[in-house]
Design a protein around this motif. Structure first.
Motif, PDB file in Angstrom:
ATOM      1  N   MET A 133      79.738 -38.278  43.157  1.00  0.00           N
ATOM      2  CA  MET A 133      78.190 -38.451  43.058  1.00  0.00           C
ATOM      3  C   MET A 133      77.437 -37.782  44.346  1.00  0.00           C
ATOM      4  N   ASP A 134      78.141 -37.984  45.318  1.00  0.00           N
ATOM      5  CA  ASP A 134      77.680 -37.434  46.697  1.00  0.00           C
ATOM      6  C   ASP A 134      77.312 -35.967  46.536  1.00  0.00           C
ATOM      7  N   SER A 135      78.743 -35.421  46.335  1.00  0.00           N
ATOM      8  CA  SER A 135      78.836 -34.069  46.341  1.00  0.00           C
ATOM      9  C   SER A 135      78.045 -33.286  45.221  1.00  0.00           C
ATOM     10  N   SER A 136      77.932 -33.934  44.079  1.00  0.00           N
ATOM     11  CA  SER A 136      77.021 -33.343  43.236  1.00  0.00           C
ATOM     12  C   SER A 136      75.362 -33.367  43.663  1.00  0.00           C
ATOM     13  N   TYR A 137      74.815 -34.525  44.276  1.00  0.00           N
ATOM     14  CA  TYR A 137      73.592 -34.600  45.135  1.00  0.00           C
ATOM     15  C   TYR A 137      73.497 -33.602  45.901  1.00  0.00           C
ATOM     16  N   ALA A 138      74.434 -33.303  46.952  1.00  0.00           N
ATOM     17  CA  ALA A 138      74.152 -32.750  48.024  1.00  0.00           C
ATOM     18  C   ALA A 138      73.849 -31.118  47.655  1.00  0.00           C
ATOM     19  N   GLY A 139      74.540 -30.614  47.078  1.00  0.00           N
ATOM     20  CA  GLY A 139      74.236 -29.254  46.587  1.00  0.00           C
ATOM     21  C   GLY A 139      73.318 -28.784  45.917  1.00  0.00           C
ATOM     22  N   SER A 140      72.751 -29.815  44.896  1.00  0.00           N
ATOM     23  CA  SER A 140      72.029 -29.494  43.887  1.00  0.00           C
ATOM     24  C   SER A 140      70.634 -30.102  44.268  1.00  0.00           C
ATOM     25  N   VAL A 141      70.599 -31.584  44.259  1.00  0.00           N
ATOM     26  CA  VAL A 141      69.446 -32.217  44.612  1.00  0.00           C
ATOM     27  C   VAL A 141      68.878 -32.016  45.912  1.00  0.00           C
ATOM     28  N   LYS A 142      69.688 -32.146  46.963  1.00  0.00           N
ATOM     29  CA  LYS A 142      69.140 -32.268  48.633  1.00  0.00           C
ATOM     30  C   LYS A 142      68.980 -30.679  48.720  1.00  0.00           C
ATOM     31  N   GLY A 143      69.849 -29.818  48.115  1.00  0.00           N
ATOM     32  CA  GLY A 143      69.677 -28.476  48.222  1.00  0.00           C
ATOM     33  C   GLY A 143      68.552 -27.644  47.874  1.00  0.00           C
ATOM     34  N   SER A 144      68.092 -28.214  46.716  1.00  0.00           N
ATOM     35  CA  SER A 144      66.872 -27.772  46.142  1.00  0.00           C
ATOM     36  C   SER A 144      65.701 -27.986  46.850  1.00  0.00           C
ATOM     37  N   PHE A 145      65.671 -29.416  47.278  1.00  0.00           N
ATOM     38  CA  PHE A 145      64.572 -29.703  48.102  1.00  0.00           C
ATOM     39  C   PHE A 145      64.659 -29.070  49.391  1.00  0.00           C
ATOM     40  N   ASN A 146      65.645 -28.899  50.137  1.00  0.00           N
ATOM     41  CA  ASN A 146      65.638 -28.170  51.265  1.00  0.00           C
ATOM     42  C   ASN A 146      65.408 -26.721  51.142  1.00  0.00           C
ATOM     43  N   PHE A 147      65.648 -25.904  50.052  1.00  0.00           N
ATOM     44  CA  PHE A 147      65.337 -24.686  49.653  1.00  0.00           C
ATOM     45  C   PHE A 147      63.985 -24.404  49.431  1.00  0.00           C
ATOM     46  N   ALA A 148      63.176 -25.286  48.496  1.00  0.00           N
ATOM     47  CA  ALA A 148      61.904 -25.250  48.111  1.00  0.00           C
ATOM     48  C   ALA A 148      60.926 -25.510  49.313  1.00  0.00           C
ATOM     49  N   GLN A 149      61.298 -26.381  50.313  1.00  0.00           N
ATOM     50  CA  GLN A 149      60.439 -26.636  51.324  1.00  0.00           C
ATOM     51  C   GLN A 149      60.457 -25.227  52.325  1.00  0.00           C
ATOM     52  N   ALA A 150      61.622 -24.642  52.444  1.00  0.00           N
ATOM     53  CA  ALA A 150      61.520 -23.392  53.391  1.00  0.00           C
ATOM     54  C   ALA A 150      61.095 -22.212  52.672  1.00  0.00           C
ATOM     55  N   THR A 151      60.894 -22.120  51.446  1.00  0.00           N
ATOM     56  CA  THR A 151      60.690 -20.801  50.802  1.00  0.00           C
ATOM     57  C   THR A 151      59.242 -20.945  50.329  1.00  0.00           C
ATOM     58  N   LEU A 152      58.719 -22.210  49.977  1.00  0.00           N
ATOM     59  CA  LEU A 152      57.163 -22.395  49.470  1.00  0.00           C
ATOM     60  C   LEU A 152      56.164 -21.768  50.361  1.00  0.00           C
ATOM     61  N   PRO A 153      56.280 -21.963  51.928  1.00  0.00           N
ATOM     62  CA  PRO A 153      55.459 -21.507  52.664  1.00  0.00           C
ATOM     63  C   PRO A 153      55.416 -19.609  52.600  1.00  0.00           C
ATOM     64  N   LEU A 154      56.582 -19.269  52.342  1.00  0.00           N
ATOM     65  CA  LEU A 154      56.523 -17.716  52.331  1.00  0.00           C
ATOM     66  C   LEU A 154      56.109 -17.439  50.938  1.00  0.00           C
ATOM     67  N   LEU A 155      56.336 -17.822  50.012  1.00  0.00           N
ATOM     68  CA  LEU A 155      55.586 -17.652  48.581  1.00  0.00           C
ATOM     69  C   LEU A 155      54.138 -17.722  48.577  1.00  0.00           C
ATOM     70  N   LEU A 156      53.587 -18.938  49.265  1.00  0.00           N
ATOM     71  CA  LEU A 156      52.137 -19.140  49.143  1.00  0.00           C
ATOM     72  C   LEU A 156      51.619 -17.847  50.184  1.00  0.00           C
ATOM     73  N   ALA A 157      52.229 -17.274  51.160  1.00  0.00           N
ATOM     74  CA  ALA A 157      51.608 -16.434  52.040  1.00  0.00           C
ATOM     75  C   ALA A 157      51.348 -15.128  51.250  1.00  0.00           C
ATOM     76  N   SER A 158      52.066 -15.056  49.958  1.00  0.00           N
ATOM     77  CA  SER A 158      51.630 -13.643  49.302  1.00  0.00           C
ATOM     78  C   SER A 158      51.068 -13.767  48.227  1.00  0.00           C
ATOM     79  N   THR A 159      50.392 -14.890  47.774  1.00  0.00           N
ATOM     80  CA  THR A 159      49.580 -15.185  46.644  1.00  0.00           C
ATOM     81  C   THR A 159      48.427 -13.944  46.752  1.00  0.00           C
ATOM     82  N   SER A 160      47.848 -13.863  47.832  1.00  0.00           N
ATOM     83  CA  SER A 160      46.438 -13.060  47.732  1.00  0.00           C
ATOM     84  C   SER A 160      46.915 -11.422  47.699  1.00  0.00           C
ATOM     85  N   THR A 161      48.183 -11.253  48.071  1.00  0.00           N
ATOM     86  CA  THR A 161      48.788  -9.844  47.799  1.00  0.00           C
ATOM     87  C   THR A 161      49.488  -9.195  46.849  1.00  0.00           C
TER      88      THR A 161
END
Length: 226
Positions: A123-151
């Motif tokens: 369960m830990d190995s399933s959680y780490a790559g998908s749930v925790k991984g998607s959380f980390n990835f989304a938090q890292a990329t959303l600021p870069l996505l928000l920065a491009s909304t106007s252009t």
């Protein structure tokens, strides 16, 4: 290098730095490679995987074909690794880099076992790559996505790849379905929060056994080769 060639190279690099990019996590020989090549037709791309051997051939192929790609060894379950990835992206594409698309194709360990045979480690190995991984990835990329909304000519997009297990938990798939349900839940929540801010969030159910080395030994019954 001839001065004219050097000038062209510098101009090409500056143009690449000014374009929005696409970041794809979970790049390997299957879906990740196909997604990377598709986005590379329009954007510079950063390809992420823990093992460089999985993205190196794809990076080389894209660059040879006239695109722009870099590969970054990243463990999405490790927040420090994800933050280091963002810094490397900025080193390559500039501190003011903007993101047109971010695709989370990474996954936790695929475990298919009767429920009473599952372990906490499964369960830990399933959680780490998908749930925790998607959380980390989304938090890292959303600021870069928000920065491009106007252009951006298109809504910047954060895309998660799911499976039928995202909506239906089959027997012996408790660990896999749990992580896929969680991924879909995160996508739904982010869509409601960031859609009004101009970022499109999508969860795509992509099913079917893909012809890659890992699946060669699977017994698919009649017609397996197709």
């Amino acid at each position: 290098m001839h001065p004219t060639t050097r000038l062209f190279t510098v101009a090409l690099h500056l143009n690449t730095m000014s374009k929005p990019i696409a970041i794809i996590a979970g790049v390997g020989p299957g879906t990740g490679a196909a997604v990377a090549r598709k986005f590379a037709l329009s954007y510079p791309v950063a390809l992420l995987s823990r093992n460089p051997a999985t993205y190196d051939p794809i990076v080389a192929d894209i660059n040879k074909s006239g695109g722009k790609a870099i590969g970054i060894s990243t463990d999405v379950s490790d927040l420090k690794s994800v933050k280091a990835m963002v810094e490397k992206v900025k080193e390559e594409y500039g501190n003011d880099v903007k993101c047109a698309a971010a695709v989370f194709n990474a996954s936790g360990a695929f475990v298919r076992k009767p429920f009473l045979e599952l372990t906490g480690e499964n369960m830990d190995s399933s959680y780490a790559g998908s749930v925790k991984g998607s959380f980390n990835f989304a938090q890292a990329t959303l600021p870069l996505l928000l920065a491009s909304t106007s252009t951006s000519p298109h809504p910047p997009s954060l895309i998660f790849t799911g499976a039928t297990a995202s909506v239906k938990g089959s027997a012996s798939f408790a660990a896999f379905a749990t992580m896929k349900f969680s991924l879909r839940a995160m996508a739904q929540s982010l869509a409601r929060e960031f859609g009004p801010k101009g970022v499109h969030i999508a969860h795509a159910v992509i099913d079917g056994v893909i012809d890659i080395p890992r699946t060669k030994e699977w017994d698919l019954g009649e017609g397996g080769e197709d």
